[in-house]
Design an enzyme around this catalytic site. Sequence first.
Site, PDB file in Angstrom:
ATOM      1  N   ARG A  15       0.834  -1.200   0.000  1.00 31.17           N
ATOM      2  CA  ARG A  15       0.000   0.000   0.000  1.00 31.17           C
ATOM      3  C   ARG A  15       0.875   1.258   0.000  1.00 31.17           C
ATOM      4  NH1 ARG A  15      -3.488  -1.428   5.223  1.00 31.17           N
ATOM      5  NH2 ARG A  15      -1.448  -2.226   5.797  1.00 31.17           N
ATOM      6  N   LYS A  75       2.655   2.040   7.156  1.00 28.74           N
ATOM      7  CA  LYS A  75       3.087   1.259   8.324  1.00 28.74           C
ATOM      8  C   LYS A  75       4.056   2.052   9.186  1.00 28.74           C
ATOM      9  CE  LYS A  75       1.950  -2.456   8.902  1.00 28.74           C
ATOM     10  NZ  LYS A  75       0.688  -2.937   9.536  1.00 28.74           N
ATOM     11  N   TYR A  94      -0.038   4.424  10.438  1.00 27.57           N
ATOM     12  CA  TYR A  94      -0.332   3.447  11.487  1.00 27.57           C
ATOM     13  C   TYR A  94       0.921   3.328  12.343  1.00 27.57           C
ATOM     14  CZ  TYR A  94      -4.522   1.566   9.176  1.00 27.57           C
ATOM     15  OH  TYR A  94      -5.767   1.407   8.631  1.00 27.57           O
ATOM     16  N   HIS A  96       0.790   1.669  15.988  1.00 26.82           N
ATOM     17  CA  HIS A  96       0.676   0.510  16.896  1.00 26.82           C
ATOM     18  C   HIS A  96       1.803   0.508  17.932  1.00 26.82           C
ATOM     19  CE1 HIS A  96      -2.712  -1.194  14.781  1.00 26.82           C
ATOM     20  NE2 HIS A  96      -2.069  -1.027  13.642  1.00 26.82           N
ATOM     21  N   GLU A 118      -4.616   4.535  13.838  1.00 25.82           N
ATOM     22  CA  GLU A 118      -5.491   3.602  14.561  1.00 25.82           C
ATOM     23  C   GLU A 118      -6.105   4.206  15.825  1.00 25.82           C
ATOM     24  OE1 GLU A 118      -2.218   3.258  14.328  1.00 25.82           O
ATOM     25  OE2 GLU A 118      -1.371   2.845  16.302  1.00 25.82           O
ATOM     26  N   SER A 134     -10.848  -3.383   8.425  1.00 25.30           N
ATOM     27  CA  SER A 134     -11.661  -4.496   8.933  1.00 25.30           C
ATOM     28  C   SER A 134     -12.692  -4.909   7.888  1.00 25.30           C
ATOM     29  CB  SER A 134     -12.376  -4.093  10.229  1.00 25.30           C
ATOM     30  OG  SER A 134     -11.469  -4.055  11.295  1.00 25.30           O
ATOM     31  N   VAL A 179     -15.605  -6.844  10.970  1.00 23.39           N
ATOM     32  CA  VAL A 179     -15.072  -7.977  10.188  1.00 23.39           C
ATOM     33  C   VAL A 179     -16.182  -9.006   9.960  1.00 23.39           C
ATOM     34  CG1 VAL A 179     -13.503  -9.974  10.265  1.00 23.39           C
ATOM     35  CG2 VAL A 179     -12.659  -7.708  10.916  1.00 23.39           C
ATOM     36  N   SER A 220     -22.755 -16.367  21.520  1.00 29.10           N
ATOM     37  CA  SER A 220     -21.470 -17.060  21.501  1.00 29.10           C
ATOM     38  C   SER A 220     -21.259 -17.774  22.842  1.00 29.10           C
ATOM     39  CB  SER A 220     -20.361 -16.030  21.253  1.00 29.10           C
ATOM     40  OG  SER A 220     -19.117 -16.652  21.291  1.00 29.10           O
ATOM     41  N   VAL A 239     -13.349 -11.829  16.505  1.00 26.79           N
ATOM     42  CA  VAL A 239     -13.697 -11.187  17.777  1.00 26.79           C
ATOM     43  C   VAL A 239     -12.712 -10.071  18.106  1.00 26.79           C
ATOM     44  CG1 VAL A 239     -14.650 -13.326  18.725  1.00 26.79           C
ATOM     45  CG2 VAL A 239     -12.321 -12.680  19.270  1.00 26.79           C
ATOM     46  N   LEU A 240     -13.149  -9.153  18.916  1.00 22.23           N
ATOM     47  CA  LEU A 240     -12.251  -8.119  19.433  1.00 22.23           C
ATOM     48  C   LEU A 240     -12.713  -7.697  20.810  1.00 22.23           C
ATOM     49  CD1 LEU A 240      -9.910  -6.066  18.962  1.00 22.23           C
ATOM     50  CD2 LEU A 240     -11.618  -4.494  18.098  1.00 22.23           C
ATOM     51  N   VAL A 267      -9.056 -14.001  11.593  1.00 26.69           N
ATOM     52  CA  VAL A 267      -8.718 -12.606  11.268  1.00 26.69           C
ATOM     53  C   VAL A 267      -8.172 -11.895  12.504  1.00 26.69           C
ATOM     54  CG1 VAL A 267      -9.611 -10.458  10.269  1.00 26.69           C
ATOM     55  CG2 VAL A 267     -10.587 -12.632   9.554  1.00 26.69           C
ATOM     56  N   ASP A 270      -4.098 -10.748  14.591  1.00 28.23           N
ATOM     57  CA  ASP A 270      -3.262  -9.584  14.943  1.00 28.23           C
ATOM     58  C   ASP A 270      -3.399  -9.201  16.417  1.00 28.23           C
ATOM     59  OD1 ASP A 270      -5.880  -8.711  14.583  1.00 28.23           O
ATOM     60  OD2 ASP A 270      -5.288  -6.743  13.833  1.00 28.23           O
ATOM     61  N   ALA A 299      -1.581 -11.744   9.168  1.00 33.98           N
ATOM     62  CA  ALA A 299      -1.866 -10.652  10.101  1.00 33.98           C
ATOM     63  C   ALA A 299      -2.139  -9.330   9.381  1.00 33.98           C
ATOM     64  CB  ALA A 299      -0.711 -10.497  11.082  1.00 33.98           C
ATOM     65  N   ASN A 300      -1.743  -9.215   8.103  1.00 34.67           N
ATOM     66  CA  ASN A 300      -2.061  -7.978   7.359  1.00 34.67           C
ATOM     67  C   ASN A 300      -2.791  -8.354   6.069  1.00 34.67           C
ATOM     68  OD1 ASN A 300       0.200  -9.111   6.127  1.00 34.67           O
ATOM     69  ND2 ASN A 300       0.927  -7.151   5.356  1.00 34.67           N
TER      70      ASN A 300
HETATM   71  N1  LIG Z   1      -5.721  -9.967  10.044  1.00 36.42           N
HETATM   72  C1  LIG Z   1      -5.956  -8.783   9.520  1.00 36.42           C
HETATM   73  O1  LIG Z   1      -5.397  -8.415   8.493  1.00 36.42           O
HETATM   74  C2  LIG Z   1      -6.962  -7.862  10.171  1.00 36.42           C
HETATM   75  C3  LIG Z   1      -7.464  -6.754   9.480  1.00 36.42           C
HETATM   76  C4  LIG Z   1      -8.438  -5.960  10.099  1.00 36.42           C
HETATM   77  C5  LIG Z   1      -8.883  -6.272  11.401  1.00 36.42           C
HETATM   78  N2  LIG Z   1      -8.332  -7.359  12.044  1.00 36.42           N
HETATM   79  C6  LIG Z   1      -8.771  -7.784  13.401  1.00 36.42           C
HETATM   80  O2  LIG Z   1     -10.048  -8.393  13.341  1.00 36.42           O
HETATM   81  C7  LIG Z   1     -10.600  -8.371  14.662  1.00 36.42           C
HETATM   82  C8  LIG Z   1     -12.050  -7.923  14.610  1.00 36.42           C
HETATM   83  O3  LIG Z   1     -12.100  -6.548  14.241  1.00 36.42           O
HETATM   84  P1  LIG Z   1     -13.470  -5.749  14.083  1.00 36.42           P
HETATM   85  O4  LIG Z   1     -13.124  -4.447  13.452  1.00 36.42           O
HETATM   86  O5  LIG Z   1     -14.511  -6.602  13.452  1.00 36.42           O
HETATM   87  O6  LIG Z   1     -13.867  -5.503  15.621  1.00 36.42           O
HETATM   88  P2  LIG Z   1     -15.318  -5.095  16.179  1.00 36.42           P
HETATM   89  O7  LIG Z   1     -15.094  -4.482  17.503  1.00 36.42           O
HETATM   90  O8  LIG Z   1     -16.096  -4.359  15.137  1.00 36.42           O
HETATM   91  O9  LIG Z   1     -16.054  -6.513  16.367  1.00 36.42           O
HETATM   92  C9  LIG Z   1     -15.650  -7.459  17.326  1.00 36.42           C
HETATM   93  C10 LIG Z   1     -16.878  -8.237  17.736  1.00 36.42           C
HETATM   94  O10 LIG Z   1     -16.425  -9.330  18.569  1.00 36.42           O
HETATM   95  C11 LIG Z   1     -17.476  -9.548  19.496  1.00 36.42           C
HETATM   96  N3  LIG Z   1     -17.002 -10.417  20.574  1.00 36.42           N
HETATM   97  C12 LIG Z   1     -16.250 -10.122  21.659  1.00 36.42           C
HETATM   98  N4  LIG Z   1     -16.065 -11.238  22.411  1.00 36.42           N
HETATM   99  C13 LIG Z   1     -16.700 -12.250  21.754  1.00 36.42           C
HETATM  100  C14 LIG Z   1     -16.880 -13.628  22.037  1.00 36.42           C
HETATM  101  N5  LIG Z   1     -16.387 -14.205  23.145  1.00 36.42           N
HETATM  102  N6  LIG Z   1     -17.579 -14.369  21.139  1.00 36.42           N
HETATM  103  C15 LIG Z   1     -18.103 -13.820  20.018  1.00 36.42           C
HETATM  104  N7  LIG Z   1     -17.986 -12.506  19.729  1.00 36.42           N
HETATM  105  C16 LIG Z   1     -17.291 -11.737  20.593  1.00 36.42           C
HETATM  106  C17 LIG Z   1     -17.873  -8.151  19.943  1.00 36.42           C
HETATM  107  O11 LIG Z   1     -19.140  -8.133  20.583  1.00 36.42           O
HETATM  108  C18 LIG Z   1     -17.871  -7.416  18.582  1.00 36.42           C
HETATM  109  O12 LIG Z   1     -19.166  -7.435  17.971  1.00 36.42           O
HETATM  110  C19 LIG Z   1      -9.673  -7.443  15.463  1.00 36.42           C
HETATM  111  O13 LIG Z   1      -8.776  -8.225  16.222  1.00 36.42           O
HETATM  112  C20 LIG Z   1      -8.930  -6.681  14.404  1.00 36.42           C
HETATM  113  O14 LIG Z   1      -7.678  -6.195  14.876  1.00 36.42           O
HETATM  114  C21 LIG Z   1      -7.380  -8.137  11.457  1.00 36.42           C
END
Ligand SMILES: NC(=O)c1ccc[n+]([C@@H]2O[C@H](COP(=O)([O-])OP(=O)(O)OC[C@H]3O[C@@H](n4cnc5c(N)ncnc54)[C@H](O)[C@@H]3O)[C@@H](O)[C@H]2O)c1
Length: 370
Positions: A15, A75, A94, A96, A118, A134, A179, A220, A239-240, A267, A270, A299-300
């Site tokens: 990017r 980054k 970003y 972090h 972020e 996301s 996500v 869940s 989840v987050l 996902v 990270d 992770a990205n």
């Molecule tokens: N790998 C990648 O490239 C990449 C890219 C973007 C985001 N992410 C990661 O994806 C994850 C999700 O991001 P997001 O933007 O959707 O977050 P978000 O806050 O919008 O959604 C997270 C959801 O998880 C739910 N949650 C929490 N505990 C839970 C459980 N025990 N069971 C089920 N659901 C539960 C929350 O209620 C919430 O609705 C984050 O860790 C983010 O850093 C990774």
Amino acid sequence: MKIGCLKEIKKHEYRVGLTPSDVKSYVNRGHPVTMQKHAGEAAGFSDDEYIRAGADIVDDRKRIFDQSEMIIKVKEPLPEEYPLFHEGQILFTYLHLAADRTLTEALLKAGIIGIAYETIEENEGRLPCLQPMSEIAGRLAVQEGAKYLEKTFGGRGVLLGGVPGVERGKVGIIGGGVVGTNACKIATGIGAEVTVLDIDARRLAYLDDIFGSRITALYSTDANIEKVLRECDLIIGAVLLPGAKAPTLVKRDQLHLMKPGAVIVDVAVDQGGCVETIKPTTHDNPVYVIDGVVHYGVANMPGAVALTSTKALTSATLPYGLMIASLGVEEACRRSNPIKRGVNLYKGKCVYENVAKAFNMPYTLIDDLF
Ligand SMILES: NC(=O)c1ccc[n+]([C@@H]2O[C@H](COP(=O)([O-])OP(=O)(O)OC[C@H]3O[C@@H](n4cnc5c(N)ncnc54)[C@H](O)[C@@H]3O)[C@@H](O)[C@H]2O)c1
């Protein structure tokens, strides 16, 4: 304000911080932009397009650091870039920081003003510069999962949409936030049978309103997680828990519940991942198999679709960048709470509480500085 935009040097980061259209927005407001040669090439933008938009092209990174008042990147800087910063220079990218003490100390020592995409936070808690990534990762999770379900990639040989006469594939999404919702859109769009799990009742109600009978929205609980593990061809971890490590919701001794050749795309890797057996992988070696289950832990993820990701990211960052360029950091902070929350470092002081806490460093309230 003089703006400089660098080519990313982190492995597999394609990017770029500014598109040619963004350059035009800065130049039209009187802010000269210097792009590093080939900075946008991997994302699909040529130097000629940047020149037509009004940028200067320079090959020498050091010269860009020397002449720019604000450096725009994607980054966090890498160690070879630390010595190139100048005191008081703005870094908009970003960062972090809470995950990297060495970087935080190096940038504090350099005396820069570090504004992290972020942590730019709207008043209602929305993170506008994280959300597009996301959205992309959620949509990509289904695309990647579908690919690794193919037999040649180690999967169980299931087509998620099925065909007339043959059942559809099943997708279980743990976490129905940004996500999860975007994964839902693509999974239902290609005709899979989709179950989404979340702990937040309002979130489940929202998903039910949006997708209606095309999905099953469940609480869940341990029992429901086991149910989707047994039934689904593809599990997406989404989840987050803000600011914390993701909870481990799928244990190693539960993998045997899954069908051989089923796929997990975690996902949340990270933030440590919500599957015990997930570990971070890269785009050139994205998957590995444990107990017959294919694990995808990139992770990205947005880096795989650099053109879409660059356009989505820079559309989100542009309004804040323009405000900083036009008003200067101090006035931009006075007028915009989101920008104020984005400032992590200010001329040698840590002004973001969670970063200071992470490293037990002194924390300075930004309001006390100007
Ligand atoms: N790998 C990648 O490239 C990449 C890219 C973007 C985001 N992410 C990661 O994806 C994850 C999700 O991001 P997001 O933007 O959707 O977050 P978000 O806050 O919008 O959604 C997270 C959801 O998880 C739910 N949650 C929490 N505990 C839970 C459980 N025990 N069971 C089920 N659901 C539960 C929350 O209620 C919430 O609705 C984050 O860790 C983010 O850093 C990774």
